[in-house]
Write an enzyme that holds these catalytic residues in place. Structure first.
Site, short mmCIF file in Angstrom:
data_model
loop_
_atom_site.label_atom_id
_atom_site.label_comp_id
_atom_site.label_asym_id
_atom_site.label_seq_id
_atom_site.Cartn_x
_atom_site.Cartn_y
_atom_site.Cartn_z
N CYS A 273 57.20 -96.63 -24.17
CA CYS A 273 57.18 -98.00 -24.72
C CYS A 273 58.58 -98.52 -25.05
O CYS A 273 58.96 -99.63 -24.63
CB CYS A 273 56.25 -98.08 -25.92
SG CYS A 273 56.81 -97.19 -27.39
N HIS A 321 55.22 -97.86 -31.86
CA HIS A 321 54.95 -98.49 -30.56
C HIS A 321 55.56 -99.88 -30.53
O HIS A 321 55.64 -100.56 -31.56
CB HIS A 321 53.44 -98.58 -30.29
CG HIS A 321 53.12 -98.98 -28.88
ND1 HIS A 321 53.18 -98.09 -27.83
CD2 HIS A 321 52.77 -100.18 -28.35
CE1 HIS A 321 52.86 -98.71 -26.71
NE2 HIS A 321 52.61 -99.98 -27.00
N HIS A 333 53.54 -104.11 -22.24
CA HIS A 333 53.94 -102.85 -22.86
C HIS A 333 53.54 -101.67 -21.98
O HIS A 333 52.77 -101.82 -21.03
CB HIS A 333 53.32 -102.72 -24.26
CG HIS A 333 51.85 -102.46 -24.27
ND1 HIS A 333 51.24 -101.60 -25.17
CD2 HIS A 333 50.82 -102.92 -23.50
CE1 HIS A 333 49.93 -101.57 -24.97
NE2 HIS A 333 49.66 -102.36 -23.97
#
Length: 358
Positions: A273, A321, A333
C-alpha cells in the site's frame, strides 16, 4: 578504497535478490508452511467467519509490513553511515601514514648526523597508545618537529573517534537487520495462515467473499504484463485533481490497476500500500517517505470533509494502510495479497486521517 578499511557484511542484496527475499504473493502459493498456528479452514467455519479471520490476518500482516519497511529504510541509512565513516577513517589513515613516512625520513637523516630526536623516536613507535601517553613530552621537547608531532597526535585521536562511531553504527545496523528478520517472519506467517484458510474454501466461496481465485489472478496478471500500462484507459472524467502533481500521481496509480499486491514492493510491477503511494508521487516529482507512519506526516493534514483528489487517505488506528483519494468517496489502493491494485470506497476500512502532499 584503502586496504586497511574493515569490510562489513552486506545483508541488503541487489534488486533481484531483494525482490526475491522481501516479497511474497498470496495467489498461487501452495503447501504447508510449518508456521505456528497455521492451518486450513476448519469445517465449522462459515465463509463469513473465514472472511473475518482472513481480513484480521491481512491487517496484522500489513502492520508488520510497515514495520518491516521502516526497519529496512533505517538499515539502509545505517549502512550508508558505516560506509561513510569507514571511508573517512581510511582517508585520514592514509594522511597519517604520509606524515609518519616523512618523519621517518627526518629520523634517518638525524641518525646519520649523530642521533634521533626523542620526539621522533616517540613518533615512530608502533604503539599509538604509547604515543598518545607521551605526546606532552614530545611537545616539551621543543624540537623542530613539534608541530608535526601535535598534528599527528590529533589525527590519531580523530581516527580512533571515527572508528568508534563506525562500531556504534555497525551495532545499529545489526539491530535493524534483526528487526527485518523478525518482521519478515511475522508477515509471512500471517499471510500463510490466511492462504491456508482461503484454500480450504471452494473457489466459488472464495469469489463470493471477495478473494481472487489463484488461477484467475495468474491469468489476469499474465494478460496485464503482455499489454502496455496505457491500455488501462484514461482517468475517469469525474476525477479532477487540484494541481498537476496530484493529477500525475492519480494517473500513475490508475495505470497500475490490476498490478499484484506484494509486500515490501514499490513497483513498477507490484506494490504494497505505501509502496504504491511512494511510486505514484515519485512519478509526479514528489519524494514521499516509505512507510504509512511517515507518509501521514509528509504533508498538510486535511479533514475527511475537505478531501481532494490526490490526497493520501489512511486507515486503522495504527495508521497501517494508505490509499490515494480520487474523488467521489473513492480511492486507488493496493489492498492485500488476495486482490490487486484497485478502486475502492474509502468506507471499506476504518478511516484514520488524510494528508495533502501536492
Amino acid at each position: 578504497m584503502a586496504a586497511h578499511r574493515r569490510p562489513i557484511r552486506r545483508s541488503l542484496g541487489g534488486r533481484t535478490a531483494a525482490r526475491t527475499a522481501f516479497t511474497i504473493a498470496l495467489a498461487g502459493a501452495a503447501g504447508a508452511t510449518g508456521f505456528e498456528g497455521t492451518g486450513t479452514a476448519a469445517p465449522d467455519l462459515t465463509p463469513a467467519q473465514v472472511r473475518a479471520k482472513v481480513d484480521k490476518l491481512y491487517q496484522e500482516a500489513e502492520v508488520a509490513t510497515e514495520k518491516y519497511n521502516g526497519a529496512k529504510e533505517k538499515a539502509a541509512r545505517a549502512e550508508g553511515r558505516v560506509d561513510s565513516l569507514q571511508d573517512e577513517a581510511a582517508r585520514r589513515t592514509e594522511r597519517l601514514n604520509s606524515e609518519r613516512a616523512a618523519l621517518g625520513s627526518q629520523a634517518a637523516a638525524q641518525y646519520r648526523d649523530g642521533g634521533i630526536d626523542p620526539s621522533l623516536r616517540l613518533m615512530l613507535s608502533s604503539d599509538p597508545d604509547r604515543y598518545l601517553d607521551g605526546a606532552a613530552f614530545a611537545e616539551r621537547a621543543g624540537s623542530r618537529q613539534a608541530s608535526t608531532v601535535r598534528r599527528v597526535g590529533r589525527q590519531l585521536r580523530e581516527i580512533e573517534q571515527l572508528r568508534g562511531a563506525a562500531d556504534v553504527e555497525l551495532t545499529a545496523l545489526r539491530t535493524r537487520q534483526a528487526e527485518l528478520k523478525r518482521h519478515k517472519k511475522t508477515v509471512t506467517g500471517k499471510l500463510d495462515e490466511a492462504r491456508d484458510l482461503l484454500s480450504g474454501l471452494p473457489a466459488g466461496e472464495r469469489t463470493r467473499i471477495g478473494a481472487d481465485d489463484p488461477d484467475t489472478a495468474r491469468a489476469s496478471r499474465a494478460s496485464r504484463s503482455a499489454a502496455s500500462p496505457r491500455d488501462a484507459g484514461p482517468v475517469p472524467s469525474g476525477t479532477t485533481a487540484s494541481n498537476s502533481r496530484a493529477a500525475a500521481a492519480i494517473a500513475y496509480a490508475y495505470e497500475k490497476l490490476g498490478s499484484p499486491y506484494v509486500w515490501g514492493a514499490t513497483g513498477p510491477d507490484a506494490f504494497d500500500c505505501s509502496g504504491l503511494m511512494q511510486a505514484a508521487y515519485r512519478d509526479a516529482g514528489i519524494a514521499l517517505p516509505r512507510t504509512t507512519y511517515a507518509q501521514i506526516n509528509a504533508g498538510q493534514r486535511v479533514a475527511r470533509s475537505e478531501l481532494q483528489p490526490g490526497d493520501l487517505v489512511f486507515f486503522y488506528s495504527g495508521i497501517s494502510h494508505v490509499g490515494l483519494y480520487i474523488g467521489n468517496g473513492q480511492m486507488i489502493h493496493a489492498p492485500n495479497p488476495s486482490a490487486p491494485v484497485r478502486v475502492a470506497p474509502i468506507t471499506e476500512m476504518p478511516f484514520a486521517g488524510a494528508t495533502r502532499v501536492a
